[in-house]
Design an enzyme around this catalytic site. Structure first.
Site, PDB file in Angstrom:
ATOM      1  N   TYR A 159       0.639  -1.146   0.147  1.00  0.00           N
ATOM      2  CA  TYR A 159      -0.015   0.019   0.020  1.00  0.00           C
ATOM      3  C   TYR A 159       0.906   1.363  -0.008  1.00  0.00           C
ATOM      4  CZ  TYR A 159      -4.893  -1.456   0.065  1.00  0.00           C
ATOM      5  OH  TYR A 159      -6.119  -1.955  -0.068  1.00  0.00           O
ATOM      6  N   LYS A 225       5.005 -13.822   6.477  1.00  0.00           N
ATOM      7  CA  LYS A 225       5.580 -14.719   5.341  1.00  0.00           C
ATOM      8  C   LYS A 225       7.091 -14.701   5.399  1.00  0.00           C
ATOM      9  CE  LYS A 225       5.345 -17.480   1.778  1.00  0.00           C
ATOM     10  NZ  LYS A 225       4.661 -18.796   2.096  1.00  0.00           N
ATOM     11  N   ASP A 276       0.321 -18.442   4.702  1.00  0.00           N
ATOM     12  CA  ASP A 276      -0.451 -19.602   3.611  1.00  0.00           C
ATOM     13  C   ASP A 276      -0.871 -20.927   4.631  1.00  0.00           C
ATOM     14  OD1 ASP A 276       2.499 -19.398   3.739  1.00  0.00           O
ATOM     15  OD2 ASP A 276       2.722 -21.688   3.121  1.00  0.00           O
ATOM     16  N   ASP A 300      -5.050  -8.006   3.431  1.00  0.00           N
ATOM     17  CA  ASP A 300      -5.918  -7.848   2.456  1.00  0.00           C
ATOM     18  C   ASP A 300      -6.745  -9.146   2.099  1.00  0.00           C
ATOM     19  OD1 ASP A 300      -7.116  -6.336   0.400  1.00  0.00           O
ATOM     20  OD2 ASP A 300      -5.696  -6.207  -0.688  1.00  0.00           O
TER      21      ASP A 300
END
Ligand code: NAP
Length: 409
Positions: A159, A225, A276, A300
């Site tokens: 963003y 992640k 994930d 998001d």
């Protein structure tokens, strides 16, 4: 107070900010943006429900002084600008605002009005509570197990909007610099930059932990992640644990320190999950998760996926909060094909209004609306999006749903 082309704000008081906390008067001026497309329909319903709940809850002792400000198509039609300075000034001054969805202008170099408002007012936390209301059609077997609040970093990561077109001089210069730093990038690639700062990560996680402590939530899960992006996503995780340890040591315990034991009574467990795997967990074991703090792009995806589990974006509220400003907003877009048809589901904006009432500390009025949504849906009174998937539903329009909510307050 005068706001240029918008004229004078209605009579009411400004929300204050003292000693790190907002100070709420009995008659706060709250700027609102109706929004584009179906925005006016859902705004009308929302305003009616919020006013009715406040009137009922406080018997006239408190009220919201609504001040219309403009952005998106509504602003462009009137003033030839997508985001007039008066809108930013009014929200900056009055501190709390609520908005319907806005059309993202295509081309013209204007990325997104929503993103701009978030950046300009430094609304660094996107907060999305996700809970289930009985009778709402869902694609999963136990949607009632989902009761989470997502705190998503809102101004960094993707963003921040730092990217260059493939083959542009800027992208080529970045590739040169990256090559000089000893890394390989295929010539002619497009380049995007993912900034993740210590300040930005810590203030987001701090807000999430404070929320968990204040609301008696069992855990805060840091979603990242970091196995692949060690210095951005991995750092977010590390800074998250650091905030918990250094600033909330008396109230939190790291999952790793428990070594499988039960957490001490009243302590919030801080743990982390790789993004994930978190998507699997959200589907398979949602009951084990409560508050989630995560970087922008993970958040998001995760907040929309979770919203889908409890009935879709029509039911999902959201807030963008900074230190002393907050904008509450519908999480879906303008759904333009339904504009002015009095058809669309206003729940997302109404529940965002509920979040706003909680933010104002008007908890009883907020709870009465939530209760009414549950009771109304419990009677299978619903808009088309839910009714079309629900046997025995009574389909109502946007205004009809608002009337039912007011009757059930
Ligand atoms: P959208 O407006 O969210 O609508 C897509 C579909 O989702 C609708 O056709 C409808 O599905 C369903 N839907 C959305 N809101 C609903 C509600 N309140 N009640 C019931 N169903 C609802 O997405 P879009 O068509 O991709 O975007 C349109 C415009 O909105 C674009 O300009 C986009 O940039 C903008 N946008 C703004 C925001 C924001 O302001 N925060 C967010 C996202 C998109 P059915 O057709 O199946 O009934």
């Amino acid at each position: 107070m005068q706001f240029g082309r918008f004229g004078t704000a209605p009579e009411g008081s400004r929300i204050g900010f003292e000693k790190g906390a907002v100070v709420i008067p009995d008659d706060p001026v709250v700027p609102f943006i109706r929004g584009d497309g179906t925005g006016p329909d859902i705004w009308k319903a929302t305003q009616a429900v919020l006013d009715a709940a406040v009137a009922k809850g406080f018997g006239g002792r408190k009220r919201i002084a609504w001040f219309e400000v403009f952005a998106g198509d509504g602003a462009h039609d009137r003033f030839g600008e997508w985001l007039p300075q008066e809108t930013v000034d009014a929200i900056a001054h009055y501190r709390v605002a609520i908005k319907g969805p806005l059309t993202t202008p295509i081309g013209g170099g204007f990325r997104s009005l929503n993103v701009t408002l978030r950046q300009v007012l430094d609304l660094y936390a996107c907060i999305r509570p996700v809970r289930y209301f009985e009778n709402v059609p869902s694609p999963v077997k136990r949607p009632q197990d989902v009761d989470m609040v997502i705190f998503r970093e809102n101004v960094e990561d993707v963003y921040a909007g730092i990217e260059w077109r493939a083959g542009s001089p800027e992208a080529d210069r970045m590739i040169e610099a990256i090559t000089a730093a000893g890394k390989k990038v295929r010539p002619g690639s497009a380049i995007g930059v993912k900034p993740v700062s210590e300040i930005g990560s810590k203030r987001l996680v701090r807000k999430a932990i404070r929320f968990a402590i204040d609301h008696g939530k069992p855990s805060v899960t840091l979603v990242h992640k970091g196995n692949i992006m060690k210095y951005t996503e991995g750092a977010f995780r590390d800074w998250g644990y650091e905030v918990a340890r250094e600033e909330f040591g008396a109230h939190t315990v790291a999952e790793g320190d428990l070594a499988g034991a039960k957490p001490p009574e009243g302590k919030v467990v801080i743990r982390d999950r790789i993004a994930d795997s978190m998507f699997q967990q959200a589907l398979l074991r949602p009951a084990e998760y409560s508050v989630v703090a995560t970087t922008n792009l993970n958040g998001d995806y995760l907040s929309d996926a979770l919203a889908a589990q409890v009935g879709g974006l029509g039911m999902a509220p959201g807030a963008n909060e900074g230190e002393e400003h907050a904008i509450f907003e519908a999480t879906h877009g303008t759904a333009p094909k339904y504009a002015n048809l009095d058809k669309i589901n206003p729940s997302s904006l109404i529940l965002s209004g509920v979040m706003m009432l909680h933010y104002l500390g008007w908890h009883d009025a907020a709870a009465s609306i939530e209760g009414s949504v549950a009771r109304t849906l419990g009677k299978k009174i619903m808009t088309y999006d839910l009714a079309r998937q629900t046997e025995g539903a009574t389909e109502v329009g946007t205004s009809g749903f608002a009337q039912a909510l007011i009757a059930n307050l």
